[in-house]
Design an enzyme around this catalytic site. Structure first.
Site, PDB file in Angstrom:
ATOM      1  N   GLU A 117       0.863  -1.183   0.000  1.00  0.00           N
ATOM      2  CA  GLU A 117       0.000   0.000   0.000  1.00  0.00           C
ATOM      3  C   GLU A 117       0.900   1.232   0.000  1.00  0.00           C
ATOM      4  O   GLU A 117       1.265   1.724  -1.044  1.00  0.00           O
ATOM      5  CB  GLU A 117      -0.938  -0.040   1.212  1.00  0.00           C
ATOM      6  CG  GLU A 117      -2.156   0.833   1.046  1.00  0.00           C
ATOM      7  CD  GLU A 117      -3.251   0.468   2.047  1.00  0.00           C
ATOM      8  OE1 GLU A 117      -4.018   1.360   2.409  1.00  0.00           O
ATOM      9  OE2 GLU A 117      -3.334  -0.706   2.461  1.00  0.00           O
ATOM     10  N   GLU A 138      -2.877   0.693  13.332  1.00  0.00           N
ATOM     11  CA  GLU A 138      -4.029   1.013  12.485  1.00  0.00           C
ATOM     12  C   GLU A 138      -5.341   0.680  13.196  1.00  0.00           C
ATOM     13  O   GLU A 138      -6.314   1.425  13.103  1.00  0.00           O
ATOM     14  CB  GLU A 138      -3.935   0.227  11.183  1.00  0.00           C
ATOM     15  CG  GLU A 138      -5.075   0.494  10.214  1.00  0.00           C
ATOM     16  CD  GLU A 138      -4.896  -0.226   8.902  1.00  0.00           C
ATOM     17  OE1 GLU A 138      -5.526   0.194   7.918  1.00  0.00           O
ATOM     18  OE2 GLU A 138      -4.130  -1.212   8.851  1.00  0.00           O
TER      19      GLU A 138
END
Length: 924
Positions: A486, A765
């Protein structure tokens, strides 16, 4: 003379050095330094002088009557491409007790130099291999070179290398690495903006004999695989290329020698046979020619590996001399342990989750032997936890040639890791891993500007973790995570974290440049929509259609505004204004009432901790409610921005829109009592923090309900992306700071303290990226380095330490610390655009005294609001008109503070069903 003051070396624009700037009329700024522990009281600037030396015949001094010292206009005629000048400044000012303004000493000299300001200044042509492009697999890095001679009688007076690449590059002059940057030219929206760098290379040249300019280019972001679900390759191009222009001034007569990339250069494949951002780098020492970048090709030796190059089309993108500093290695970390996993693998632990690459000091094995390094953030069941990396291999490899390799590092990749599995290393033969391998920390080398600490070690650790997450994710662009497949420029993440980031580092150059990419990609679309979620936009329409989103797309308004409040850069607001208008006037998909279209799915309060691991958008709070609250807020911000930019009609228009939309929001979501249809912590916090109620009584009722919900949640976090950055602010604003402190100090998951109890060294996260049993959260989207949920540190700065900007650029400061929890002291230091701000406080609990020491920078003032025990216990926070204004200098305050009475309410109690037995508190 103002003898108590001196002035730092002045800065230009938001540029880190002033060398290679991209503007002809750079604005100037200067900070004030106080001498020793003295600082003039209430000192204000009344005028300034700028001394500019542009040549032997052009020596200019300008006297300007002005109180401004941040981003003042360039007083001289515009500079030309390549032109340099020396500047210094001094300020005139006086304290309140003085009648006459006196000058400070002159600042040190700053040498500034322009880059190539016009496209016509570029004579060089981009060069690539003449071989056919490889359409499918990764592109092998290439090496380009050209040798040249200067006149035997010449002396090098000045030499500049202007360089960029399609890919990422390193440049060498006579075997010497040029500069200390990594992954240059960085990642921009390559179809619109392409950075170039400028280097002074005079000291690397041979005035007599042969010289070599060599460039190595790898995929970088330009051609590597990007995105998740396998990603896509070669999004910007299928050919690696170099563009370089070396300009040398020789002799005293000013003769110029120019060497440009063109068809006379040669190229060869690199000994780095593969280099990808996600998968890592493979270096084959058997294919290395150690003299490729430092020795002329011998005509009597087989040089068949060096081939001709092909000139390709000049980039259509604008070539940009960036204000942002480059990515650099900023720290080297030694591993703390080496261990064997249950499967027998060897793993290094660096003790800190970081972003960067390894450095191998020495390694020698038989030719063809392989040593590999697999990177990961955590261990699971004693083994390397690679599942969260998804399709990213994160593996670097060396293929040995039988001779010693010294100081090897992968050059064109980076990894997010704490642990590294080393395969193929024999400690008896190759030496100790703990001695021979270190980790090189990499990030955009911004200037550190803010510090925080308090009496609570775990809260200090939380702040430290957020700092490390920012370091790891500010790598050329503001990314979401640095480890998996990502590493993209997620707009929502930086939108919520920007105020915190601006305190920790000077982000003006980096984020200002990134916002130009946002605008470039947005404005190419007629509908005004911001690219979906990430910039640069690498996500295919098939995966995510171009759909407008609140919170994420609101970055085009809220992030420029946050930067303006931190740095006072009005021109930056003006530059982004077209992007803002496009979004709010055309990009937002509205319903009949002017609020968001309710049929449009919104990410909303993304990563609500109650959402299932496989459904991170399944939040308790309506995504449309979140979007509508944000819309009312950004409309108000647009009215404020319009005032700053002297756009009177827009200011009136947006104020009227704000009043109308606020009334629509109230009718749609707020009951007459003040409670919200969306009865969640996020919904209530949004309404409180954005002043969406019509009366103070309604806001009080909402605050009371918010406290009730927090207590029912046992002080565990119940908010996602939209609610987490503001809930502690909402509680404090409503008069309930102790509830906010209790949330902050909760240790059960989900909470800010829980990851720290699990050994986290960065912000995660998910609140439970790692479960209590040490297993990794089963969700596919699980990262251990994400700064968004660390945005609570903005509350640590503004409420616990008590400092925040009251006007743009910290010209006026609010100092209003609010004690709470078990914290009895705190301090913050921040380098404002005017100079150092310091605030430290402590409570003498036995004497019931609150003491605070304050340093306010020259040419600014502060509104000081001291804590009042009685008001805090009655949930009534002092208003700004109850404070006192102080000017620059050192100030000490001491007021009664009944700590024992105040702490008697600690800890606040949970609300649980009557049939449930109370659980023990788990408070940090």
């Amino acid at each position: 003379m103002s003898s108590q003051l001196s002035i730092e070396i002045p800065s230009v624009e938001q540029h880190s050095t002033g060398f290679g700037i991209g503007t002809a009329a750079p604005r100037l700024s200067w900070r004030f330094l106080t001498i020793a522990d003295s600082s003039p009281c209430n000192w204000k600037q009344t005028a300034y002088e700028v001394h500019i030396v542009r040549s032997e015949s052009q020596d200019e001094t300008y006297h300007v009557t002005s109180t401004e010292s941040v981003l003042v206009p360039w007083p001289s005629t515009p500079l030309q491409s390549r032109e340099s000048a020396q500047i210094r400044v001094r300020a005139y000012g006086c304290s309140a007790a003085d009648d006459k303004a006196e000058p400070t000493a002159w600042s040190p000299w700053r040498t500034i130099e322009c880059g190539l300001l016009d496209r016509s200044d570029w004579v060089a042509r981009p060069i690539a291999s003449s071989s056919e492009p490889q359409p499918d697999g990764p592109l092998r890095p290439l090496r380009f070179r050209k040798d040249f001679r200067l006149s035997a009688t010449s002396t090098v007076e000045k030499a500049r290398l202007y360089i960029t690449s399609l890919g990422v590059y390193r440049a060498f002059v006579n075997g010497h690495l040029v500069g200390d940057q990594c992954l240059a030219p960085g990642w921009t929206s390559y179809r619109h903006r392409l950075n170039y760098q400028v280097f002074d290379v005079a000291s690397l040249l041979n005035a007599e004999g042969s010289n070599i300019l060599a460039v190595e280019v790898a995929e970088g972001w330009y051609a590597t695989r990007l995105g998740f679900r396998g990603g896509r390759r070669q999004l910007y191009g299928d050919r690696l290329a170099a563009l370089a222009q070396l300009e040398i001034h020789v002799g005293h007569g000013g003769d110029q020698f120019t060497l440009c990339t063109d068809s006379t250069w040669t190229c060869t494949p690199s000994a780095i046979v593969r280099s990808e951002l996600y998968d890592g780098e493979i270096y084959d020492a058997r294919e290395e020619d150690a003299s490729w970048n430092c020795r002329s090709l011998d005509p009597y030796v087989d040089n068949s590996s060096w081939n001709s190059v092909q000139e390709i089309d000049f980039p259509t993108a604008t070539l940009v001399a960036p204000d942002a500093p480059p990515v650099r290695v900023t720290e080297e970390i030694t591993p703390i342990s080496v261990q064997k996993t249950p499967s027998g693998a060897t793993v290094l632990d660096f003790g800190q989750n970081l972003v960067g690459r390894l450095r191998v000091r020495s390694l020698k094995q038989l030719s063809g032997s392989r040593v590999s390094f697999i990177h990961a953030e955590v261990l699971e069941n004693g083994e390397l936890g690679i599942r969260p990396l998804r399709h990213a291999k994160c593996t670097d490899e060396i293929i040995l040639n039988g001779t010693e390799i010294v100081d090897w590092s992968p050059q064109y990749t980076f990894h997010g890791f704490r642990y590294v599995q080393v395969n193929g290393w024999d400690e008896e033969r190759d030496g100790s891993l703990l001695v021979n391998i270190t980790a090189l920390v990499m990030h955009t080398d911004m200037t550190r500007s803010g510090w925080f600490s308090c009496s609570h070690p775990m809260i200090n650790k939380l702040h430290d973790n957020a700092w490390w997450s920012m370091r790891g994710n500010f790598l050329s662009i503001p990314t979401d995570c640095p480890q998996r497949d990502e590493r993209l420029g997620w707009t929502g993440d930086i939108q919520v974290f920007c105020p915190s980031a601006n305190f920790l580092y000077n982000t003006a150059g980096m984020l200002g440049g990134w916002l130009q990419d946002v605008a470039a990609e947005q404005l190419k679309e007629k509908d005004g929509c911001v690219p979906p979620f990430v910039v640069p936009n690498v996500i295919s329409e098939e995966l995510w259609p171009h759909t407008p989103q609140a919170v994420w797309d609101d970055v085009v308004i809220l992030t420029p505004w946050a930067l303006y409040l931190s740095y006072g850069d009005r021109d930056m607001l003006g530059r982004q204004h077209e992007s803002m208008l496009a979004w709010i006037d055309r990009g937002i998909r509205r319903g009949s009432d002017g609020l968001w279209d309710p049929d449009l799915w919104q990410l909303g309060d993304w990563l609500d901790p109650a959402a299932p691991p496989v459904e991170p958008g399944d939040a308790r709070t309506s995504g449309t409610l979140v979007a509508d609250a944000y819309l009312v807020h950004i409309t108000f911000v647009m009215s404020e921005i319009s005032k700053v930019l002297d756009q009177e009609q827009d200011a009136i228009r947006f104020k009227a829109d704000y009043d109308r939309l606020k009334a629509k929001f109230q009718a749609k979501y707020i009951a007459p009592s003040g409670l919200l249809v969306g009865d969640t912590q996020t919904a209530l916090s949004l309404a409180i923090i954005y002043d969406l109620h019509s009366t103070s009584e309604q806001a009080k009722a909402a605050a009371s309900r918010l406290v009730q919900l927090v207590r029912q949640a046992k002080f565990r976090v119940a908010t996602g992306f939209a609610g987490t950055p503001i809930i502690t602010h909402a509680l404090t604003k409503s008069g309930y700071p102790q509830i906010a402190y209790r949330m902050l100090q909760e240790k059960n998951r989900p909470s800010w303290m829980y990851p720290i109890t699990m050994g986290a060294t960065t912000v995660w996260e998910r609140w439970d990226s790692m479960l209590p049993d040490g297993s990794i959260n089963p969700g596919e989207m699980t990262s251990f380095n994400h700064y968004a949920l660390g945005s609570v540190i903005n509350w640590l700065h503004s409420t616990v330490a008590g400092v925040s900007p009251l006007s743009a650029g910290w010209k006026q400061v609010k100092v209003a610390p609010i004690p709470g929890g078990t914290i009895d002291s705190a301090e913050a230091k921040y380098d404002t655009p005017y100079g150092r701000l310091e605030c430290r406080w402590s409570i003498e609990s036995e004497a019931d005294i609150f003491d605070m020491a304050l340093l306010i920078p020259p040419n600014t003032r502060a509104l000081v609001i001291l804590p009042n025990t009685e008001k805090l216990m009655k949930h009534t926070i002092s208003q700004e008109d109850e404070g006192q204004w102080v000017g620059s200098g050192h100030h000490n305050f001491s007021v009664p503070f009944k700590w024992r009475d105040y702490s008697s309410e600690w800890p606040p109690k949970t609300l649980i069903p009557i049939m449930r037995r109370p659980e023990p508190d788990n408070i940090a």
